[in-house]
Each structure stands twice: as C-alpha cells, then as structure tokens.
Write a protein that holds these residues in place. Structure first.
Motif, PDB file in Angstrom:
ATOM      1  N   ALA A   1       0.831  -1.206   0.000  1.00 24.60           N
ATOM      2  CA  ALA A   1       0.000   0.000   0.000  1.00 24.60           C
ATOM      3  C   ALA A   1       0.869   1.262   0.000  1.00 24.60           C
ATOM      4  CB  ALA A   1      -0.937  -0.006   1.197  1.00 24.60           C
ATOM      5  N   LEU A   2       1.948   1.239   0.769  1.00 25.12           N
ATOM      6  CA  LEU A   2       2.855   2.380   0.826  1.00 25.12           C
ATOM      7  C   LEU A   2       3.523   2.621  -0.523  1.00 25.12           C
ATOM      8  CD1 LEU A   2       4.478   4.569   2.353  1.00 25.12           C
ATOM      9  CD2 LEU A   2       6.113   2.752   2.929  1.00 25.12           C
TER      10      LEU A   2
ATOM     11  N   GLY B   1       0.931   3.795  -3.242  1.00 26.44           N
ATOM     12  CA  GLY B   1       0.523   5.181  -3.015  1.00 26.44           C
ATOM     13  C   GLY B   1       1.634   6.173  -3.278  1.00 26.44           C
TER      14      GLY B   1
ATOM     15  N   HIS C   1      -1.001   7.579   3.414  1.00 22.59           N
ATOM     16  CA  HIS C   1      -0.440   6.225   3.319  1.00 22.59           C
ATOM     17  C   HIS C   1       0.908   6.123   4.038  1.00 22.59           C
ATOM     18  CE1 HIS C   1       0.622   8.306  -0.486  1.00 22.59           C
ATOM     19  NE2 HIS C   1       1.813   7.797  -0.252  1.00 22.59           N
TER      20      HIS C   1
ATOM     21  N   GLN D   1       0.076   6.025   7.869  1.00 25.24           N
ATOM     22  CA  GLN D   1      -0.442   4.707   8.248  1.00 25.24           C
ATOM     23  C   GLN D   1       0.686   3.682   8.335  1.00 25.24           C
ATOM     24  OE1 GLN D   1      -3.392   4.115   5.218  1.00 25.24           O
ATOM     25  NE2 GLN D   1      -4.934   5.304   6.302  1.00 25.24           N
TER      26      GLN D   1
END
Length: 93
Positions: free
Chosen positions: A24-25, A28, A70, A73
């Motif tokens: 996800a990192l 993004g 992102h 998180q």
C-alpha cells in the motif's frame, strides 16, 4: 534529486502484515507528484530484512510524502512490526 534508503528489520510474526502494508505504501507513493521511484528489496541473507529505496525530484516532494495518509499509516504500523529501529539515510543525487 533526493534519494532515501531505509533499512527495515521486521519481526518474523509480522512479516506477512508488513508485506501488505508496504505494498500500500509503495503503490501510493509511486502516484505522488515528485516521485521518481519507490522500491522495496528483500535481503538475500535474511527474509525479514528489507531495504526501501526512494527517489524524489526535490525536498518539497519528500516533505509532501512525509505528510501523506499512506505514509502516516505505514509509520504507525511499522512501530509495532519492526524488530529494530528504522535506519534511514538521505542523499542528494
């Protein structure tokens, strides 16, 4: 250009969650303005050691990235998943 290398050693029990969080990192971050590249590499000697290598057009792009949702998180998750403190080095290219 700014290059950032971050060495991450993950707790073995958190490895699967870590890989999901880093996907996800990475996804993004690659979409952000000013990103040149953003890649995760796994050690050939230890499956729980990773290197994140990022390249940004300038410091402003890095600062914007550091305030993205992102990234925030991931940082929160990493505090619970890493076996050792994060080792980050920044370079100019």
């Amino acid at each position: 250009m700014i290059a950032i290398e971050a060495k991450l050693e993950v707790q073995p029990a958190k490895r699967t969650e870590f890989l999901e969080a880093t996907k996800a990192l990475v996804d993004g971050s690659r979409l952000e303005a000013g990103n040149v590249s953003y890649d995760l590499f796994q050690s050939t000697e230890d499956e729980n050691v990773f290197m994140m290598i990022e390249k940004w057009e300038d410091q402003a792009a890095v600062e914007t990235h550091n305030t993205s949702a992102h990234f925030g998180q991931f940082v929160a998750f990493a505090q619970t998943a890493l076996a050792k403190p994060l080792d980050v080095q920044t370079f100019t290219v």
